[in-house]
Design a protein around this motif. Structure first.
Motif, PDB file in Angstrom:
ATOM      1  N   THR A 352       0.837  -1.198   0.000  1.00  0.00           N
ATOM      2  CA  THR A 352       0.000   0.000   0.000  1.00  0.00           C
ATOM      3  C   THR A 352       0.872   1.249   0.000  1.00  0.00           C
ATOM      4  O   THR A 352       1.873   1.317   0.721  1.00  0.00           O
ATOM      5  CB  THR A 352      -0.911   0.026   1.240  1.00  0.00           C
ATOM      6  N   GLU A 354       0.213   5.537   0.283  1.00  0.00           N
ATOM      7  CA  GLU A 354      -0.824   6.540   0.523  1.00  0.00           C
ATOM      8  C   GLU A 354      -0.214   7.897   0.795  1.00  0.00           C
ATOM      9  O   GLU A 354       0.983   8.023   1.128  1.00  0.00           O
ATOM     10  CB  GLU A 354      -1.707   6.135   1.706  1.00  0.00           C
ATOM     11  N   CYS A 366      -5.517   9.815  -0.027  1.00  0.00           N
ATOM     12  CA  CYS A 366      -5.678   8.914  -1.146  1.00  0.00           C
ATOM     13  C   CYS A 366      -4.740   7.729  -0.927  1.00  0.00           C
ATOM     14  O   CYS A 366      -3.590   7.909  -0.509  1.00  0.00           O
ATOM     15  CB  CYS A 366      -5.346   9.621  -2.457  1.00  0.00           C
ATOM     16  N   GLU A 367      -5.242   6.518  -1.215  1.00  0.00           N
ATOM     17  CA  GLU A 367      -4.454   5.321  -0.966  1.00  0.00           C
ATOM     18  C   GLU A 367      -4.627   4.330  -2.115  1.00  0.00           C
ATOM     19  O   GLU A 367      -5.741   4.103  -2.583  1.00  0.00           O
ATOM     20  CB  GLU A 367      -4.906   4.693   0.348  1.00  0.00           C
ATOM     21  N   TYR A 368      -3.497   3.747  -2.528  1.00  0.00           N
ATOM     22  CA  TYR A 368      -3.528   2.678  -3.527  1.00  0.00           C
ATOM     23  C   TYR A 368      -2.997   1.404  -2.894  1.00  0.00           C
ATOM     24  O   TYR A 368      -1.965   1.413  -2.202  1.00  0.00           O
ATOM     25  CB  TYR A 368      -2.679   3.026  -4.749  1.00  0.00           C
ATOM     26  N   ASN A 369      -3.708   0.300  -3.133  1.00  0.00           N
ATOM     27  CA  ASN A 369      -3.302  -0.995  -2.580  1.00  0.00           C
ATOM     28  C   ASN A 369      -3.374  -2.063  -3.664  1.00  0.00           C
ATOM     29  O   ASN A 369      -4.338  -2.117  -4.436  1.00  0.00           O
ATOM     30  CB  ASN A 369      -4.217  -1.376  -1.412  1.00  0.00           C
ATOM     31  N   TYR A 370      -2.340  -2.908  -3.683  1.00  0.00           N
ATOM     32  CA  TYR A 370      -2.381  -4.093  -4.539  1.00  0.00           C
ATOM     33  C   TYR A 370      -2.213  -5.317  -3.657  1.00  0.00           C
ATOM     34  O   TYR A 370      -1.260  -5.406  -2.871  1.00  0.00           O
ATOM     35  CB  TYR A 370      -1.277  -4.081  -5.596  1.00  0.00           C
ATOM     36  N   ASN A 394      -6.523  -4.522  -7.566  1.00  0.00           N
ATOM     37  CA  ASN A 394      -6.118  -3.133  -7.368  1.00  0.00           C
ATOM     38  C   ASN A 394      -7.234  -2.402  -6.635  1.00  0.00           C
ATOM     39  O   ASN A 394      -8.404  -2.472  -7.048  1.00  0.00           O
ATOM     40  CB  ASN A 394      -5.865  -2.449  -8.714  1.00  0.00           C
ATOM     41  N   ARG A 395      -6.869  -1.721  -5.565  1.00  0.00           N
ATOM     42  CA  ARG A 395      -7.870  -1.007  -4.767  1.00  0.00           C
ATOM     43  C   ARG A 395      -7.408   0.432  -4.552  1.00  0.00           C
ATOM     44  O   ARG A 395      -6.244   0.681  -4.198  1.00  0.00           O
ATOM     45  CB  ARG A 395      -8.073  -1.697  -3.422  1.00  0.00           C
ATOM     46  N   VAL A 396      -8.329   1.370  -4.735  1.00  0.00           N
ATOM     47  CA  VAL A 396      -8.081   2.790  -4.503  1.00  0.00           C
ATOM     48  C   VAL A 396      -9.107   3.306  -3.500  1.00  0.00           C
ATOM     49  O   VAL A 396     -10.299   3.002  -3.622  1.00  0.00           O
ATOM     50  CB  VAL A 396      -8.151   3.608  -5.807  1.00  0.00           C
TER      51      VAL A 396
END
Length: 404
Positions: A352, A354, A366-370, A394-396
């Motif tokens: 993650t 962010e 704002c956060e991006y997670n794989y 992929n999660r935002v």
């Protein structure tokens, strides 16, 4: 005379209530929180996608298309919350306090319904304290990642609030913790699915002991957890019903550290877990033996190793990174049927990144997670998962909060 006595009693009641009220102080707090999320595929989750765990395995239709390869997105405000901290008069030489806190998450698929988060009383002496009520599980403890995802690092980080009786003693920089816990909202898995009936019929609460070393900047510690469940009290064999005596008891261990100073927040935790489904982790237990006459079963826990690290820097602008890894270590005996969460998952990896913007009372981020999960089939001889393949998501997440 009777009327005079009534007046005197009323005055005493008013003055007594006024004096008592002056010994109690209240502090209300809360937050208004809005979350928008996007996933590139379907996932194992709760609360309609807010509490995210890991991506679902591929399931193909008649034309070979993956039914779970469907994006989804939603917007919620249900994690807005309101609470009150109460300081009370001394009792038995101890400072007394209480907390009650609720949000609107509801339970299961029922959202926007008031849900109890914390409700406890606390007695604090010079070195000892006693907490009675519902709050964070000691396995969650004082070390948790600072991320926007509302799973707070699950399934790598134990996540649960539970009714408990918790004793703590402080000696200098050392703190000892012992707790007895039950289940309310976060439940164990078993033959009947998620339920608190397993610990209710056990008559033995979950037990935790831990030791921490604390300074203003550092927290380092470890803990041991024991849970003993009764999966079933009766079975059906053909048309006959039998009373059975079943129990599964398991131990789990965790170590943690946290550094919080000079704009840095660095935290990590590693858990060797056995049957920790009630704290939002993968695992459970398997059947090792079945009595053909009565249907009574014997069990062994599924062991999992889960670790994470979180690094955040800054004050106003705060970039952060989070990494988590979970590995299914299998069982110590041959197993047939499994009860639990993610019992067909060999391992999970998650990363993650962010960025949050923080002001007094305000937070935007704002956060991006794989996340990638490896699925396979069960090796009955050791409970491990073999012939694996990976599935990724992929999660935002976009979050806005006003805190008061």
């Amino acid at each position: 005379m009777k009327r005079l006595f009534v007046y005197a009693f009323a005055l005493l009641f008013i003055f007594g209530a006024d004096a008592q009220e002056k010994k109690i102080s209240y502090k209300f707090y809360g937050q208004v929180r809005n979350d928008l999320f996007y996933n590139s595929r379907s996932n194992e989750e709760s609360v309609d996608g807010i509490f995210y765990m890991y991506p679902k395995d591929r399931v193909y239709d008649e034309l070979g298309k993956d039914l779970n390869a469907t994006a989804n997105s939603n917007f919620y405000s249900v994690y807005s919350r309101l609470g009150a901290d109460v300081a009370g008069p001394e009792l038995w030489g101890a400072k007394t306090s209480a907390k009650i806190e609720a949000d609107f998450r509801g339970t299961g698929t029922t959202l926007s319904v008031v849900r109890l988060r914390h409700a406890y009383i606390n007695l604090a002496w010079e070195k000892n304290s006693l907490l009675i009520g519902q709050t964070w599980s000691p396995l969650y403890g004082d070390v948790a990642p600072q991320i926007l995802n509302l799973n707070m690092g699950a399934p790598f980080q134990p996540f649960s609030r539970a009714p408990q009786v918790r004793f703590q003693r402080n000696e200098g920089k050392m703190r000892f913790t012992a707790a007895l816990l039950w289940q309310s909202q976060y439940l164990s898995q078993g033959p009947a699915g998620k339920s608190n009936i397993y610990i209710k019929n056990s008559c033995i609460p979950e037990m935790f002991v831990g030791l921490d070393y604390k300074t203003p900047a550092w927290l380092v510690g470890a803990g041991v957890d024991m849970i003993s469940l009764v999966p079933r009290t009766q079975t059906n064999v053909g048309e006959k019903v039998y009373k059975v005596d079943e129990r599964i008891t398991s131990l789990s261990y965790e170590v943690h550290l946290k550094y919080n100073a000079n704009k840095w927040y660095v935290a990590a935790k590693s858990t060797l877990g056995s049957n920790l489904t009630h704290v939002s982790m993968l695992g459970g237990y398997g059947v090792t033996n079945v009595d053909n006459a009565t249907g009574e079963q014997k069990y062994t826990p599924i062991r999992n190793s889960a670790s994470w690290i979180n690094v955040v820097y800054g004050k106003t602008w705060r970039p952060g990174l989070f990494f988590g890894y979970m590995k299914n270590l299998g069982t110590s005996k041959d197993v047939s049927t499994l009860y639990g969460i993610g019992t067909n998952v060999d391992r999970i990896m998650s990363g993650t990144a962010e960025l949050t913007y923080n002001l007094p009372n305000w937070k935007f981020g704002c956060e991006y997670n794989y996340t990638s999960a490896w699925y396979g089939k069960l090796n009955h001889s050791n409970g491990k998962i073999i012939d694996t393949h990976s599935v990724g998501n992929n999660r935002v997440v976009l979050t806005g909060m006003f805190m008061f």
